[in-house]
Each structure stands twice: as C-alpha cells, then as structure tokens.
Enzyme design. Structure first.
Site, PDB file in Angstrom:
ATOM      1  N   HIS A  66       1.041  -1.396  -0.148  1.00  0.00           N
ATOM      2  CA  HIS A  66      -0.031  -0.034   0.487  1.00  0.00           C
ATOM      3  C   HIS A  66       0.853   1.433   0.137  1.00  0.00           C
ATOM      4  O   HIS A  66       0.556   2.365  -0.570  1.00  0.00           O
ATOM      5  CB  HIS A  66      -0.512  -0.111   1.688  1.00  0.00           C
ATOM      6  CG  HIS A  66      -1.957  -1.018   1.412  1.00  0.00           C
ATOM      7  ND1 HIS A  66      -2.758  -1.045   0.991  1.00  0.00           N
ATOM      8  CD2 HIS A  66      -1.650  -2.261   2.192  1.00  0.00           C
ATOM      9  CE1 HIS A  66      -3.955  -2.673   1.378  1.00  0.00           C
ATOM     10  NE2 HIS A  66      -2.365  -3.125   2.036  1.00  0.00           N
ATOM     11  N   HIS A  92       5.814   6.590   6.287  1.00  0.00           N
ATOM     12  CA  HIS A  92       4.955   6.191   4.718  1.00  0.00           C
ATOM     13  C   HIS A  92       4.823   7.242   3.932  1.00  0.00           C
ATOM     14  O   HIS A  92       4.675   8.570   4.647  1.00  0.00           O
ATOM     15  CB  HIS A  92       4.439   5.594   5.073  1.00  0.00           C
ATOM     16  CG  HIS A  92       3.161   5.742   6.196  1.00  0.00           C
ATOM     17  ND1 HIS A  92       2.883   6.523   6.658  1.00  0.00           N
ATOM     18  CD2 HIS A  92       2.291   6.651   5.118  1.00  0.00           C
ATOM     19  CE1 HIS A  92       1.239   5.963   7.498  1.00  0.00           C
ATOM     20  NE2 HIS A  92       0.897   7.031   5.707  1.00  0.00           N
ATOM     21  N   HIS A  94       2.291   9.118   0.322  1.00  0.00           N
ATOM     22  CA  HIS A  94       0.904   8.625  -0.382  1.00  0.00           C
ATOM     23  C   HIS A  94       1.759   9.512  -1.728  1.00  0.00           C
ATOM     24  O   HIS A  94       2.555  10.952  -1.539  1.00  0.00           O
ATOM     25  CB  HIS A  94       0.099   9.731  -0.299  1.00  0.00           C
ATOM     26  CG  HIS A  94      -0.204   8.201   1.396  1.00  0.00           C
ATOM     27  ND1 HIS A  94      -1.250   7.724   1.769  1.00  0.00           N
ATOM     28  CD2 HIS A  94       0.263   8.849   2.564  1.00  0.00           C
ATOM     29  CE1 HIS A  94      -1.380   7.474   3.009  1.00  0.00           C
ATOM     30  NE2 HIS A  94      -0.740   8.185   3.569  1.00  0.00           N
ATOM     31  N   GLU A 104      -2.279  13.141   0.162  1.00  0.00           N
ATOM     32  CA  GLU A 104      -3.849  12.857   0.635  1.00  0.00           C
ATOM     33  C   GLU A 104      -4.710  14.129   1.427  1.00  0.00           C
ATOM     34  O   GLU A 104      -6.201  14.503   1.143  1.00  0.00           O
ATOM     35  CB  GLU A 104      -4.011  12.074   2.408  1.00  0.00           C
ATOM     36  CG  GLU A 104      -3.051  10.419   1.470  1.00  0.00           C
ATOM     37  CD  GLU A 104      -3.283   9.242   3.111  1.00  0.00           C
ATOM     38  OE1 GLU A 104      -3.289   9.030   3.721  1.00  0.00           O
ATOM     39  OE2 GLU A 104      -4.331   8.786   2.257  1.00  0.00           O
ATOM     40  N   HIS A 117       3.868  10.752   5.695  1.00  0.00           N
ATOM     41  CA  HIS A 117       3.323  10.801   7.261  1.00  0.00           C
ATOM     42  C   HIS A 117       3.867  10.470   8.030  1.00  0.00           C
ATOM     43  O   HIS A 117       4.451   9.396   8.047  1.00  0.00           O
ATOM     44  CB  HIS A 117       1.915   9.706   7.236  1.00  0.00           C
ATOM     45  CG  HIS A 117       0.838  10.660   5.845  1.00  0.00           C
ATOM     46  ND1 HIS A 117      -0.112   9.907   5.763  1.00  0.00           N
ATOM     47  CD2 HIS A 117       0.817  11.852   6.448  1.00  0.00           C
ATOM     48  CE1 HIS A 117      -1.615  11.301   5.434  1.00  0.00           C
ATOM     49  NE2 HIS A 117      -0.900  12.063   5.758  1.00  0.00           N
ATOM     50  N   THR A 198      -5.451   7.699   7.830  1.00  0.00           N
ATOM     51  CA  THR A 198      -5.883   6.981   6.561  1.00  0.00           C
ATOM     52  C   THR A 198      -6.497   6.083   5.223  1.00  0.00           C
ATOM     53  O   THR A 198      -6.867   5.855   4.122  1.00  0.00           O
ATOM     54  CB  THR A 198      -5.601   8.390   5.540  1.00  0.00           C
ATOM     55  OG1 THR A 198      -4.848   7.865   5.695  1.00  0.00           O
ATOM     56  CG2 THR A 198      -5.701   9.261   6.422  1.00  0.00           C
ATOM     57  N   THR A 199      -6.481   4.649   6.485  1.00  0.00           N
ATOM     58  CA  THR A 199      -6.221   3.328   6.311  1.00  0.00           C
ATOM     59  C   THR A 199      -7.260   2.151   6.968  1.00  0.00           C
ATOM     60  O   THR A 199      -7.412   2.657   8.013  1.00  0.00           O
ATOM     61  CB  THR A 199      -4.663   2.895   5.802  1.00  0.00           C
ATOM     62  OG1 THR A 199      -4.950   1.405   5.295  1.00  0.00           O
ATOM     63  CG2 THR A 199      -3.966   3.054   7.464  1.00  0.00           C
TER      64      THR A 199
HETATM   65  N1  LIG Z   1      -1.822   7.384   6.067  1.00  0.00           N
HETATM   66  S1  LIG Z   1      -2.126   5.791   7.490  1.00  0.00           S
HETATM   67  O1  LIG Z   1      -0.796   6.247   8.545  1.00  0.00           O
HETATM   68  O2  LIG Z   1      -3.700   6.183   7.837  1.00  0.00           O
HETATM   69  C1  LIG Z   1      -0.932   4.851   7.015  1.00  0.00           C
HETATM   70  C2  LIG Z   1      -1.816   3.894   5.878  1.00  0.00           C
HETATM   71  F1  LIG Z   1      -2.617   4.906   4.596  1.00  0.00           F
HETATM   72  C3  LIG Z   1      -0.763   3.417   5.195  1.00  0.00           C
HETATM   73  F2  LIG Z   1      -1.532   3.570   4.247  1.00  0.00           F
HETATM   74  C4  LIG Z   1      -0.760   2.059   5.389  1.00  0.00           C
HETATM   75  S2  LIG Z   1       0.265   0.801   5.034  1.00  0.00           S
HETATM   76  C5  LIG Z   1      -1.174   0.474   5.164  1.00  0.00           C
HETATM   77  C6  LIG Z   1      -2.117  -0.126   6.328  1.00  0.00           C
HETATM   78  C7  LIG Z   1      -1.030  -1.721   6.809  1.00  0.00           C
HETATM   79  C8  LIG Z   1      -0.709  -2.761   5.950  1.00  0.00           C
HETATM   80  C9  LIG Z   1       0.322  -3.190   6.657  1.00  0.00           C
HETATM   81  C10 LIG Z   1       1.031  -3.624   8.314  1.00  0.00           C
HETATM   82  C11 LIG Z   1       1.960  -4.229   8.217  1.00  0.00           C
HETATM   83  O3  LIG Z   1       2.627  -5.473   8.019  1.00  0.00           O
HETATM   84  O4  LIG Z   1       2.296  -4.341   9.361  1.00  0.00           O
HETATM   85  C12 LIG Z   1       0.572  -1.931   8.762  1.00  0.00           C
HETATM   86  C13 LIG Z   1      -0.491  -1.489   7.843  1.00  0.00           C
HETATM   87  C14 LIG Z   1      -0.102   2.052   7.351  1.00  0.00           C
HETATM   88  F3  LIG Z   1       0.762   1.831   7.645  1.00  0.00           F
HETATM   89  C15 LIG Z   1      -0.803   3.990   7.180  1.00  0.00           C
HETATM   90  N2  LIG Z   1      -0.053   4.269   9.103  1.00  0.00           N
HETATM   91  C16 LIG Z   1      -0.378   2.935  10.181  1.00  0.00           C
HETATM   92  C17 LIG Z   1      -1.766   2.186   9.263  1.00  0.00           C
HETATM   93  C18 LIG Z   1      -2.556   1.224  10.391  1.00  0.00           C
HETATM   94  C19 LIG Z   1      -2.467   0.941  12.033  1.00  0.00           C
HETATM   95  C20 LIG Z   1      -1.289   1.596  13.023  1.00  0.00           C
HETATM   96  C21 LIG Z   1       0.328   0.972  12.803  1.00  0.00           C
HETATM   97  C22 LIG Z   1       0.812   2.318  12.290  1.00  0.00           C
HETATM   98  C23 LIG Z   1       0.127   3.331  11.340  1.00  0.00           C
HETATM   99 ZN   LIG Z   2      -0.280   8.104   5.494  1.00  0.00          ZN
END
Ligand SMILES: NS(=O)(=O)c1c(F)c(F)c(SCCc2ccc(C(=O)O)cc2)c(F)c1NC1CCCCCCC1
Ligand SMILES: [Zn+2]
Length: 257
Positions: A66, A92, A94, A104, A117, A198-199
């Site tokens: 993602h 990460h 976007h 975003e 972010h 946002t996910t």
């Molecule tokens: N914009 S955001 O911060 O909401 C965000 C995204 F938009 C994201 F797209 C992502 S990545 C997708 C969610 C994901 C996938 C895999 C793993 C893993 O392998 O541990 C973890 C998460 C992503 F990782 C995040 N941030 C993560 C949200 C997932 C759960 C909390 C952990 C840290 C923040």
């Molecule tokens: Zn993000």
C-alpha cells in the site's frame, strides 16, 4: 501489524463494510479550507528529539503493498507541540502517478504531488495496539511533497533503495540518517485537527499535524516514487491516497495567522 487484509485503494468505497470506523464522522484526510481555520496561538512549534539516527543503526524499509514504510525507533520522539511526548512508530509516503498528484490532504482544494506521514503513539498507553485504539493515542506529522528545482538529498536514503523493494512484501535495510531532514524546515507553522488513520481500520484516534511549508523534491525523485513500486498483483503502486472526508463540524486549528 493489524489486520490490513485484502483492501485496496480501488475499493475504498467498500472499506466501511468491513471496517466500520471508515464510515465514521471523524475521518481523514480532509480538505483544509484556509478561510475557516482558527488561529490558535497556544499551538507551539513541533520539536523532535532523537532524530539524528546513527548510521550504524539499520532501519527496515518495506513495500507493504500500500505504501513504502520506514520503521522508526521509539527513541525518536515529539518533544513539544503535543500535550505529551509521543514516540515514533514508522513513516510512509503517499503519491500519485505521472498522470496526476497524490497527496492525501488538500489545501483550498489543491492536491500536492505527494505527502509524508510520520506516525507516533502516546506511550502512556500499555502498547501501540492499545494506543492506536484510544482517542489521542496516535499523532501523525504530515508534510506535502512538491516538485522543486533540485534533488532533495534528505530523501535519497529512501528513494535510492526503492528498486530493492519493487515487489509487494519486499524489505531492505536503510542506515540511520537525520529523519528531521525529511520534514519542512519550519515546524512552527501547521494545521491541527482530530481525525483518523487514512487506511483501514480507520481508527479515529489521530491527532493530525499538517505542516504549512512544503518539502521540495526534484521531478526525477517524485517520478521515481510514482513509477518504481508494485502493489497487489504486480500492478503499479500509484495513487495510494484516500479521498478527502467530510469535517462533520470539526474545526481545523492553525498555529499561524
Ligand atoms: N495514513 S496512515 O497512517 O493511516 C497509513 C496508511 F494510509 C497506510 F496505507 C498504511 S499501509 C496499509 C496498512 C498496513 C499494512 C501493513 C502493515 C504491516 O505490515 O504492519 C501495517 C499497516 C499505513 F501503515 C498507515 N499508517 C499505519 C496505519 C496502520 C495501523 C497502525 C500502525 C501505524 C500507522
Ligand atoms: Zn499515511
């Protein structure tokens, strides 16, 4: 990490069927209408501590299908700018595609080329898993990425490794570097609002900071981000941004006039 199963940006309208919070009233990202923000002089500049990571420290950089995620040590903290100290989890990005921008958040309807972010959690909770489910449990520092006249050297440690993790699930190591260099130089001018991941699972537990100053990368660096990674089923990982969500009455504060 949490159950982040089979969802994709292609089916973002269905997220709320499997992840109910995604249909909530405090969702992110949002459009920031600069005429409606409330100047809040009590919002202090964001100050990071422990961001100059030693090159002997190896950080995991992963393509999770993602986005590209850099795991961060908990020794990197937000020392001020939030009610209490927060510890880093990961950062990460976007982005869009060669056809268009991919931030975003938007500002007065303008979408920027990309967005970084930096995700932090409130250590007063027992665990990260606990923190991410509690209001105020998470803080995300966001900055817009914009095409500028020259390469941004601070982004090279991340961008030069993208070809090592083209496929979903691939991981590589990045030597420690100054993480603060990834953010704008002025951390005193920002928007602040309460929102969500946002996910999926879209937990409504994020205290957002969106910096006013943008980060400039070269066209080549932005293009590398847009054209190197693959997501699910080997399709290009592009346009990994969620559409802006309604404020439902939320106020956006500004640390500046
Ligand atoms: N914009 S955001 O911060 O909401 C965000 C995204 F938009 C994201 F797209 C992502 S990545 C997708 C969610 C994901 C996938 C895999 C793993 C893993 O392998 O541990 C973890 C998460 C992503 F990782 C995040 N941030 C993560 C949200 C997932 C759960 C909390 C952990 C840290 C923040
Ligand atoms: Zn993000």
């Amino acid at each position: 990490g949490p159950d982040h199963g089979h969802w994709s940006y292609a089916d973002k309208a269905q997220w709320q069927l499997e992840y109910p919070y995604c249909g909530g009233q405090m969702q992110s990202p949002i459009n920031i209408d600069t005429n409606s923000t409330i100047f809040s002089p009590e919002l202090q500049p964001v100050v990071l501590a422990g961001c100059n990571l030693d090159p002997s420290e190896q950080l995991s950089l992963m393509n999770n299908g993602h986005t590209v995620v850099l795991q961060l040590p908990g020794s990197l903290t937000i020392a001020s700018g939030y009610p209490q100290e927060h510890r880093a989890m990961q950062l990460h990005l976007h982005w869009g595609s060669p056809a268009g921008p991919g931030s975003e958040h938007t500002v007065d309807g303008r979408r920027y080329d990309g967005e970084i972010h930096m995700v932090y959690y409130n250590p007063s909770y027992e665990s990260i898993k606990e923190a991410m489910r509690q209001p105020g449990g998470l803080a995300v520092l966001a900055a817009f990425l914009q095409v500028g006249p020259e390469d941004n050297v601070h982004y090279q440690p991340l961008l030069e490794q993208l070809d090592e993790i083209q496929e979903e699930g691939k991981e590589t190591a990045v030597a420690g570097f100054n993480i603060e260099g990834l953010l704008p130089t002025n951390l005193g001018r920002y928007y602040r609002y309460s929102g969500s991941l946002t996910t999926p699972p879209c937990y409504q537990t994020v205290n957002w900071t969106v910096f006013n100053q943008t980060v400039l990368l070269s066209k080549e660096q932005i293009s590398l981000l847009e054209t190197t990674l693959q997501g699910d089923d080997d399709k290009d990982l592009q346009n990994n941004f969620r559409l802006t969500q309604s404020l439902h009455g939320r106020k956006v504060l500004a640390s500046f006039q």
